[in-house]
Write a protein that holds these residues in place. Structure first.
Motif, PDB file in Angstrom:
ATOM      1  N   SER A  89       0.823  -1.212   0.000  1.00 30.60           N
ATOM      2  CA  SER A  89       0.000   0.000   0.000  1.00 30.60           C
ATOM      3  C   SER A  89       0.855   1.258   0.000  1.00 30.60           C
ATOM      4  CB  SER A  89      -0.924  -0.006   1.222  1.00 30.60           C
ATOM      5  OG  SER A  89      -0.163   0.012   2.433  1.00 30.60           O
ATOM      6  N   THR A  90       1.984   1.235   0.700  1.00 31.97           N
ATOM      7  CA  THR A  90       2.875   2.397   0.724  1.00 31.97           C
ATOM      8  C   THR A  90       3.489   2.657  -0.650  1.00 31.97           C
ATOM      9  OG1 THR A  90       3.393   1.970   3.056  1.00 31.97           O
ATOM     10  CG2 THR A  90       4.897   3.403   1.842  1.00 31.97           C
ATOM     11  N   TRP A 167      -8.454   8.765  12.926  1.00 38.11           N
ATOM     12  CA  TRP A 167      -8.137   7.805  11.863  1.00 38.11           C
ATOM     13  C   TRP A 167      -7.833   8.541  10.545  1.00 38.11           C
ATOM     14  CZ3 TRP A 167      -8.123   2.346  11.735  1.00 38.11           C
ATOM     15  CH2 TRP A 167      -8.083   1.779  10.461  1.00 38.11           C
ATOM     16  N   THR A 168      -8.717   9.478  10.183  1.00 37.64           N
ATOM     17  CA  THR A 168      -8.530  10.230   8.941  1.00 37.64           C
ATOM     18  C   THR A 168      -7.267  11.087   9.008  1.00 37.64           C
ATOM     19  OG1 THR A 168     -10.933  10.291   8.641  1.00 37.64           O
ATOM     20  CG2 THR A 168      -9.626  11.858   7.373  1.00 37.64           C
ATOM     21  N   THR A 169      -7.019  11.705  10.161  1.00 36.81           N
ATOM     22  CA  THR A 169      -5.817  12.537  10.320  1.00 36.81           C
ATOM     23  C   THR A 169      -4.548  11.711  10.186  1.00 36.81           C
ATOM     24  OG1 THR A 169      -7.038  14.011  11.805  1.00 36.81           O
ATOM     25  CG2 THR A 169      -4.640  14.132  11.866  1.00 36.81           C
ATOM     26  N   THR A 170      -4.529  10.541  10.802  1.00 43.50           N
ATOM     27  CA  THR A 170      -3.342   9.677  10.728  1.00 43.50           C
ATOM     28  C   THR A 170      -3.032   9.292   9.298  1.00 43.50           C
ATOM     29  OG1 THR A 170      -3.777   8.802  12.943  1.00 43.50           O
ATOM     30  CG2 THR A 170      -2.354   7.508  11.511  1.00 43.50           C
ATOM     31  N   ASN A 171      -4.035   8.828   8.564  1.00 47.65           N
ATOM     32  CA  ASN A 171      -3.811   8.391   7.188  1.00 47.65           C
ATOM     33  C   ASN A 171      -3.489   9.548   6.252  1.00 47.65           C
ATOM     34  OD1 ASN A 171      -4.605   5.278   6.898  1.00 47.65           O
ATOM     35  ND2 ASN A 171      -5.980   6.194   8.392  1.00 47.65           N
ATOM     36  N   TYR A 172      -4.133  10.683   6.471  1.00 48.20           N
ATOM     37  CA  TYR A 172      -3.865  11.838   5.616  1.00 48.20           C
ATOM     38  C   TYR A 172      -2.430  12.343   5.789  1.00 48.20           C
ATOM     39  CZ  TYR A 172      -4.072  16.618   3.854  1.00 48.20           C
ATOM     40  OH  TYR A 172      -3.805  17.793   3.184  1.00 48.20           O
ATOM     41  N   LEU A 173      -1.978  12.441   7.029  1.00 49.10           N
ATOM     42  CA  LEU A 173      -0.605  12.890   7.270  1.00 49.10           C
ATOM     43  C   LEU A 173       0.409  11.885   6.719  1.00 49.10           C
ATOM     44  CD1 LEU A 173      -0.958  14.259  10.929  1.00 49.10           C
ATOM     45  CD2 LEU A 173      -0.718  15.591   8.821  1.00 49.10           C
ATOM     46  N   TYR A 174       0.091  10.606   6.812  1.00 54.87           N
ATOM     47  CA  TYR A 174       0.997   9.583   6.277  1.00 54.87           C
ATOM     48  C   TYR A 174       1.113   9.703   4.755  1.00 54.87           C
ATOM     49  CZ  TYR A 174       3.069   4.935   5.671  1.00 54.87           C
ATOM     50  OH  TYR A 174       3.905   3.892   5.345  1.00 54.87           O
ATOM     51  N   LEU A 175      -0.017   9.902   4.085  1.00 53.25           N
ATOM     52  CA  LEU A 175       0.018  10.049   2.624  1.00 53.25           C
ATOM     53  C   LEU A 175       0.664  11.364   2.206  1.00 53.25           C
ATOM     54  CD1 LEU A 175      -3.517   8.642   1.716  1.00 53.25           C
ATOM     55  CD2 LEU A 175      -1.308   7.489   1.511  1.00 53.25           C
ATOM     56  N   GLN A 176       0.455  12.412   2.990  1.00 58.68           N
ATOM     57  CA  GLN A 176       1.131  13.672   2.690  1.00 58.68           C
ATOM     58  C   GLN A 176       2.644  13.527   2.810  1.00 58.68           C
ATOM     59  OE1 GLN A 176       0.586  16.502   1.448  1.00 58.68           O
ATOM     60  NE2 GLN A 176      -1.441  17.310   1.892  1.00 58.68           N
ATOM     61  N   ALA A 177       3.098  12.760   3.796  1.00 57.87           N
ATOM     62  CA  ALA A 177       4.543  12.542   3.944  1.00 57.87           C
ATOM     63  C   ALA A 177       5.115  11.779   2.761  1.00 57.87           C
ATOM     64  CB  ALA A 177       4.812  11.795   5.247  1.00 57.87           C
ATOM     65  N   LEU A 178       4.331  10.859   2.190  1.00 58.54           N
ATOM     66  CA  LEU A 178       4.805  10.119   1.016  1.00 58.54           C
ATOM     67  C   LEU A 178       5.045  11.032  -0.182  1.00 58.54           C
ATOM     68  CD1 LEU A 178       2.640   6.861   1.097  1.00 58.54           C
ATOM     69  CD2 LEU A 178       5.103   7.047   1.462  1.00 58.54           C
ATOM     70  N   ARG A 179       4.359  12.164  -0.238  1.00 53.96           N
ATOM     71  CA  ARG A 179       4.566  13.106  -1.336  1.00 53.96           C
ATOM     72  C   ARG A 179       5.872  13.871  -1.183  1.00 53.96           C
ATOM     73  NH1 ARG A 179       1.298  17.137  -0.986  1.00 53.96           N
ATOM     74  NH2 ARG A 179       1.182  17.667  -3.217  1.00 53.96           N
ATOM     75  N   ASN A 182      10.866   9.665   0.604  1.00 53.66           N
ATOM     76  CA  ASN A 182      10.765   8.321   0.056  1.00 53.66           C
ATOM     77  C   ASN A 182      10.053   7.385   1.033  1.00 53.66           C
ATOM     78  OD1 ASN A 182      12.989   7.071   1.835  1.00 53.66           O
ATOM     79  ND2 ASN A 182      14.055   8.781   0.843  1.00 53.66           N
ATOM     80  N   THR A 183       9.665   6.241   0.510  1.00 52.06           N
ATOM     81  CA  THR A 183       8.868   5.293   1.296  1.00 52.06           C
ATOM     82  C   THR A 183       9.663   4.652   2.424  1.00 52.06           C
ATOM     83  OG1 THR A 183       9.397   3.519  -0.267  1.00 52.06           O
ATOM     84  CG2 THR A 183       7.383   4.777  -0.670  1.00 52.06           C
TER      85      THR A 183
END
Length: 428
Positions: A89-90, A167-179, A182-183
């Protein structure tokens, strides 16, 4: 009461409630048979009772061994599946952002898929459980997790909605960090949430103080600083590291507050909770992606230009990860599930190295190693020091028992040699 305790008790030791209950229920009939035999044949009855007790002990040990082997095999399978789903998923989310730069929309889309968790759980319940309940009956039984009144409007807005936001905050910040980064760095830094969970549990839940976990938390913080230093404190990497650390902190806050407010949940209760979070996300947060689209904050063109395959792939992998984590804790050891998460770090590093998206300098390697080491130290049980003392004591006892045996064997060998020598001299 016995049936409930047998169902939820762990199967990890010979004196566990499950095996004790099974053994007590199985001893009633042999005792009656033994008493009847004693009336007829006293000596034979005692012998039969002793052999029956030995037989039951052997059966208990064999059963414990079979349960432990089965849990270990489930654990190996869960480790591989959890690691694959989390790393997959990452990596797929990282690739998706090259064609679909809308992290909040992806977060909303993936969270909505949580609605499928409870239906999938119910299908498994129908296939495995002998007591086949209707969906309404199963729903009501799992709703007891929220209290005597079940899932009411007050319970939803006070106990469910805040966790949905976290839950939404955790996932949103994680996806923002991926931008931003690197993974490998994202997955390694997110492992720090284990250290944050310990610190918050120690402060909020008054958990037991453990020096080794304080050391692990210090290692995690040191790894964060070294990871920031690895790229020379550039603004791009600092923002990415800050985002993933904030995501790990939100994840830790979610776990600690869940235990404080709701306590521990079984697999069915956790499946229902996550499905409710997914449904609430669809009902109450769907307006946010629409606003972001029309304000061009997350503009992605027409619907035909959206990479639906990538979006569905990320959502499906995250759904599989959430199911595997909750299901794995129910069928195997929780430590193995956590091990699957930390193993995603070398998997992501291998993929990044193959795709030439990362430069492994010495500082970055040390930072990743320190964070993973701190994560593994946090997996140690609370009585790990006592286990080491008992293990060293057992090894010393075995050495002490082995020394007289070796001495006896050596003396016997010398005696046989002297005997052979004297006999040969006598014959000569």
């Amino acid at each position: 009461m016995k049936k409930h305790s047998a169902r939820v008790a762990p199967l990890s030791a010979c004196n566990s409630p499950v095996l004790t209950l099974t053994k007590v229920e199985g001893e009633d009939r042999p005792r009656e048979n033994a008493s009847g035999t004693v009336d007829g044949q006293p000596a034979g009855g005692v012998t039969g009772a002793e052999s029956g007790a030995v037989r039951r002990r052997v059966h208990c040990c064999v059963r414990v061994t079979a349960v432990q082997v089965r849990k270990a095999l489930w654990g190996v399978a869960m480790v591989m599946c959890v690691c694959s789903s989390w790393a997959g998923s990452t990596q797929l989310a990282k690739l998706t952002f090259k064609r679909f730069d809308a992290p909040f929309t992806l977060t909303w889309f993936a969270t909505t898929w949580n609605c499928l968790i409870f239906p999938l759980y119910y299908i498994g319940h129908l296939c495995k459980s002998p007591e086949r309940q209707t969906p309404k009956q199963r729903f009501r039984e799992c709703c007891r997790f929220f209290g005597e009144d079940g899932l009411t409007a007050k319970v939803f807005f006070t106990k469910v909605a805040p966790f949905g936001l976290l839950w939404t905050t955790t996932n949103y910040l994680y996806l923002q960090a991926l931008r931003k980064i690197n993974t490998t760095d994202v997955s390694a830094l997110f492992c720090c949430n284990k250290a944050f969970v310990f610190l918050l549990s120690w402060i909020v839940l008054r958990d037991r103080f453990m020096g080794v976990r304080i050391v692990a938390a210090i290692l995690a913080i040191a790894g964060i600083v070294m990871m920031t230093y690895a790229d020379g404190f550039h603004s791009h990497s600092v923002i990415g590291i800050t985002l993933v650390v904030a995501s790990a902190s939100a994840s830790a806050l979610y776990k600690v507050l869940f235990k404080l407010v709701l306590g521990s949940a079984k697999f069915g209760e956790a499946a229902l909770f996550l499905s409710i979070v997914g449904g609430a996300n669809f009902v109450f947060i769907s307006f946010v992606p629409v606003i972001l689209y029309f304000t061009h904050v997350e503009y992605f063109g027409s619907l035909d230009s959206i990479p639906w395959a990538s979006l569905c792939g990320v959502a499906a992998l995250l759904l599989a990860f959430n199911i595997l984590v909750n299901f794995g804790i129910a069928v195997t050891y929780p430590t193995l599930i956590s091990l699957g998460i930390v193993l995603s770090v070398p998997v992501n590093a291998t993929v990044d190295l193959y795709t030439c998206e990362i430069h492994f300098n010495t500082v970055r390697l040390i930072a990743v190693f320190i964070i993973c080491l701190g994560f593994l130290m946090l997996l140690l049980p609370e009585d790990w020091d006592q286990c080491l003392i008992q293990l060293s004591t057992r090894l010393r006892k075995r050495e002490q028992h082995a020394e007289p045996t070796e001495a006896g064997a050596g003396s016997g060998l010398n005696w046989s040699r002297r005997t052979r020598t004297s006999m040969s001299t006598f014959t000569r």
